[in-house]
Design an enzyme around this catalytic site. Sequence first.
Site, PDB file in Angstrom:
ATOM      1  N   HIS A 174       7.375  26.686 -29.782  1.00 31.11           N
ATOM      2  CA  HIS A 174       6.803  25.668 -30.673  1.00 31.11           C
ATOM      3  C   HIS A 174       5.912  24.698 -29.919  1.00 31.11           C
ATOM      4  O   HIS A 174       6.183  24.316 -28.785  1.00 31.11           O
ATOM      5  CB  HIS A 174       7.879  24.934 -31.460  1.00 31.11           C
ATOM      6  CG  HIS A 174       8.855  24.141 -30.653  1.00 31.11           C
ATOM      7  ND1 HIS A 174       8.644  22.819 -30.302  1.00 31.11           N
ATOM      8  CD2 HIS A 174      10.070  24.459 -30.142  1.00 31.11           C
ATOM      9  CE1 HIS A 174       9.681  22.373 -29.622  1.00 31.11           C
ATOM     10  NE2 HIS A 174      10.560  23.354 -29.496  1.00 31.11           N
ATOM     11  N   ASP A 186      10.160  21.211 -23.344  1.00 30.39           N
ATOM     12  CA  ASP A 186      10.509  21.501 -24.730  1.00 30.39           C
ATOM     13  C   ASP A 186       9.332  21.128 -25.644  1.00 30.39           C
ATOM     14  O   ASP A 186       9.297  20.028 -26.164  1.00 30.39           O
ATOM     15  CB  ASP A 186      11.763  20.710 -25.128  1.00 30.39           C
ATOM     16  CG  ASP A 186      12.219  20.992 -26.543  1.00 30.39           C
ATOM     17  OD1 ASP A 186      11.869  22.055 -27.082  1.00 30.39           O
ATOM     18  OD2 ASP A 186      12.927  20.141 -27.108  1.00 30.39           O
ATOM     19  N   GLU A 221       8.716  22.827 -35.135  1.00 29.10           N
ATOM     20  CA  GLU A 221      10.132  23.128 -34.946  1.00 29.10           C
ATOM     21  C   GLU A 221      10.971  21.865 -34.987  1.00 29.10           C
ATOM     22  O   GLU A 221      12.061  21.839 -35.567  1.00 29.10           O
ATOM     23  CB  GLU A 221      10.332  23.841 -33.606  1.00 29.10           C
ATOM     24  CG  GLU A 221      11.727  24.421 -33.409  1.00 29.10           C
ATOM     25  CD  GLU A 221      12.709  23.495 -32.719  1.00 29.10           C
ATOM     26  OE1 GLU A 221      13.913  23.812 -32.671  1.00 29.10           O
ATOM     27  OE2 GLU A 221      12.277  22.436 -32.216  1.00 29.10           O
ATOM     28  N   GLU A 222      10.480  20.806 -34.364  1.00 30.73           N
ATOM     29  CA  GLU A 222      11.268  19.578 -34.247  1.00 30.73           C
ATOM     30  C   GLU A 222      11.441  18.862 -35.573  1.00 30.73           C
ATOM     31  O   GLU A 222      12.302  17.990 -35.707  1.00 30.73           O
ATOM     32  CB  GLU A 222      10.623  18.635 -33.221  1.00 30.73           C
ATOM     33  CG  GLU A 222      10.490  19.213 -31.814  1.00 30.73           C
ATOM     34  CD  GLU A 222      11.829  19.418 -31.108  1.00 30.73           C
ATOM     35  OE1 GLU A 222      12.878  19.162 -31.732  1.00 30.73           O
ATOM     36  OE2 GLU A 222      11.816  19.824 -29.934  1.00 30.73           O
ATOM     37  N   GLU A 248      12.928  28.636 -25.815  1.00 26.59           N
ATOM     38  CA  GLU A 248      13.259  27.234 -26.056  1.00 26.59           C
ATOM     39  C   GLU A 248      13.598  26.518 -24.761  1.00 26.59           C
ATOM     40  O   GLU A 248      13.654  27.127 -23.680  1.00 26.59           O
ATOM     41  CB  GLU A 248      14.432  27.128 -27.030  1.00 26.59           C
ATOM     42  CG  GLU A 248      14.029  26.861 -28.463  1.00 26.59           C
ATOM     43  CD  GLU A 248      13.466  25.459 -28.688  1.00 26.59           C
ATOM     44  OE1 GLU A 248      13.346  24.684 -27.711  1.00 26.59           O
ATOM     45  OE2 GLU A 248      13.150  25.142 -29.834  1.00 26.59           O
ATOM     46  N   HIS A 321      14.746  15.971 -24.907  1.00 28.11           N
ATOM     47  CA  HIS A 321      14.306  15.038 -25.936  1.00 28.11           C
ATOM     48  C   HIS A 321      14.168  13.598 -25.407  1.00 28.11           C
ATOM     49  O   HIS A 321      14.393  12.644 -26.154  1.00 28.11           O
ATOM     50  CB  HIS A 321      15.228  15.064 -27.153  1.00 28.11           C
ATOM     51  CG  HIS A 321      15.035  16.275 -28.010  1.00 28.11           C
ATOM     52  ND1 HIS A 321      15.683  16.459 -29.212  1.00 28.11           N
ATOM     53  CD2 HIS A 321      14.272  17.390 -27.847  1.00 28.11           C
ATOM     54  CE1 HIS A 321      15.334  17.613 -29.745  1.00 28.11           C
ATOM     55  NE2 HIS A 321      14.464  18.203 -28.921  1.00 28.11           N
TER      56      HIS A 321
END
Length: 865
Positions: A174, A186, A221-222, A248, A321
Amino acid sequence: MAPGVGSYRQGHWGPLKSLLALSPILIAVPLLAVWQHNDLPTPLTELVDPRTNLPQISEARILDIARYLSEDIGYRTVGTYEHALADGWLHGQVLEFQKECQKAAEAAAGMGVGGSGGRKLECEVWRQQGSGSHRFDMMGKRVYKTYVNLTNIIVRISNGTPKGKQNAILVNAHLDSTLPSPGAADDALCVGVMMDVMRVLVGTPGWSPEHAIIFLFNNAEESLQDGSHLYSTQHPTAPTVRTVINLEAAGTSGRELLFQATSEQMVQAYAHVPRPYGTILANDIFRSGFILSDTDFRQFEYYLNVTGLDMAFIGNSYLYHMRKDTVENIGKGAGQHMGENVLALVKYLSSIVSPLPTLAEGYTPPSTVFFSHIRSFVLFSFTTAKIMYSSLFVASLIMIRLQKNGQGLWKEQLRGVLAVMSAHVGGVVVPNIVALVMTKVLGKGMSWFSNEYSAIALYGFPMLLGVLFSQYIFGPVPEHTILTSLLLVDSASAFVLQSVGIGSAVFFFILALPLFVALSLNPIFAWGKGRISLMTYAIGYPLPMLTTMMLMLPVTEFFVPLTGRIGAEVPADNIIATIVSVLGLKTVSFALPFAHRFGRKSLGRAVALFSVFTILVMAIFAMRAPFDAMHQKRLFFIHSKNITSQERCLHISGADSAPGLEDIVNEVSHKFVKSEKPALIEMSDDNPDWASLYPFSSFLTAYKILLPSSSQDVSSWTDKFIVTAENDIRHVENGTRSLTIKVYHPGLIWTVIAFDAHVLKWSLDDFPPDEYARHHIREASFYQIDTWTVDLVIDTTSNPRGGGLRIDFVGIEEEGMWPGKQGVAAENRGEALMLFENLDGWLDDRLGGTADALLMGTVAGVANI
């Protein structure tokens, strides 16, 4: 006196001399485990191998792509300007790739190979754009998603024939990043991997695929997997997908871990990668739902009904994150590892020997035991496993009977099994008591957080203390009996677990098999019958110790950061204490027979010694701070404006059980607000203030601080954020109301509406809950898309408000997120951004860089329609 129970006048060396004799193993095995865990390929910089003149995976290029996305473009949150920039940039990149692919195909045709069965190559590119909706259950909550005009970038590499496009592999990563993170690992790193794999494939002379490879750069995706849903449900190539390789990141370093493999065929395909790293244990844990996380794999599995592999980086997941998910913090060799493995997979799966065509008729759920071990990948069927494990269990019973004759044998063996079980209980209970003392008595919870392996030190000594103390209380048991009891427990566990289809039973088999071999050979090395030679330990324990340590390292690496961020109400210390003690018990299981080798007096001394060690370690950890600059506390700040009540608030929350949050809240209130004392807020489904993070918000401990009134700032949003009812028809005769809820939100992203109703029908899916319930609908749309709608029919007879609806709504200011929007010119910054700049600087000074804060401005209100 029973053999091995009394003093060591029988010829036994003492404890220290015995441990010294075994020290080469006790030192070498942990070092080997650490080396294996950190075994990564050398990062390559050249695009072409100078020895073969063939293209090769280049980590340098992968990192350049990740750096451009995460640093030059920045925070690519769905709906932002930066997200649109990334979409445009990537589309341009794949169009350039398509030109290079066309040149390669033309060059092959010009040489005459294309038409003679040689290289055939075609690259197609799509920029998909579409709208949709789907249900997304998460953390035990129902969430509904809707999205408008979101995009995906898709590349298909094939041999250009209809047959070659009939069955395809989908490779997915993503492009977007989450709210507080630039997303270098990520998932920009994975995007870079996919782009480099494409380059190598097309640049390899003579290579052409028998089956198509589809590279999906999904753009959302998030925001709860909207991009993968869009592709799976609307793109014309989706029905040709037979398997998925999903890439991922839940960390920034280390080897890429295979944590989901959903068919027999794909487990076997993974055996072709050069550096396998995955176990059925990770597969079993993730599929159990114990980990409250998910990937795009869910959408592909559900909507395309396909099998596949789900792989992710998990090392240094403290930065998952977080703001420090940057290229400088990506571990060396990580990109090379994933790139080389993915390249090998797609080459195999697109080749003539691929199992892809067989997957068109459906796939076989995995019934294969698999695990990686010292650069090798072992796999065998469940049927084989049952035969092996049952044979070992039966052989163990026979061996025990042959080595130990006499009446009362099985009674003594039962006593040994009870001693083993008591050791397991003691080895878990004592660390949990230590965890309670650290949190409830000393107020030093999560003191292990700043180093994922420090938890092993904190709870390892109490685990050993629990084992030794349990045996001191239980009383003497012959050393040989303890060893055979361990063998019976582990071999029986392997047999029973495998019998009910749990493939992770293999690890009990790995523990039992070397011990069986060692005990079978023990009479050769022992001087007298019934005695245990140190050679039995030297033979029986290195492989189990190595295997369990190789499990413990990634498990603690992943679960320590994760457990430290799942809410203040969760007993994080006890969870970590249990994980460490369970794995530790198997890692040092030789300590249990050792406890009975030297007599009760020596055992009492060992209990006293490990009591001292435990107290000392607790004292050291009580002086430790849980957070530092690279292992940060996660904080959440929301500056909210309510256009209905004219109320302005600052909301502050944390996601961990470490002490200190209330102090931070009070200091922020005093420094920046100078108002009444902050109020602790109950986090529930009816709380609209945190709806932008729902349902993750249920983990948070939240405070609310009222801000001084500024009606001008609030009212500026009154005409911008509007929720209305259209096509509104009330059917009095059957007690229903049909309407379209329209949400207009210029300048806001990730809007959410929440309302109570018994919905009979709506445009989100075909199965609304058949009850009066609370509904949350979250939106994510492309940059500057200002409107979305949802159609519904509600039952007015079960509604306390009759046919009326009270709708709580909230959205995030597109230019109100810090630090994602710190590039906004000072004169254009709104109230939230100006506060956040000062607040963020103060937090950094006050906490010494030990906290990472998500700061976002929101606008909220209530509509009665």
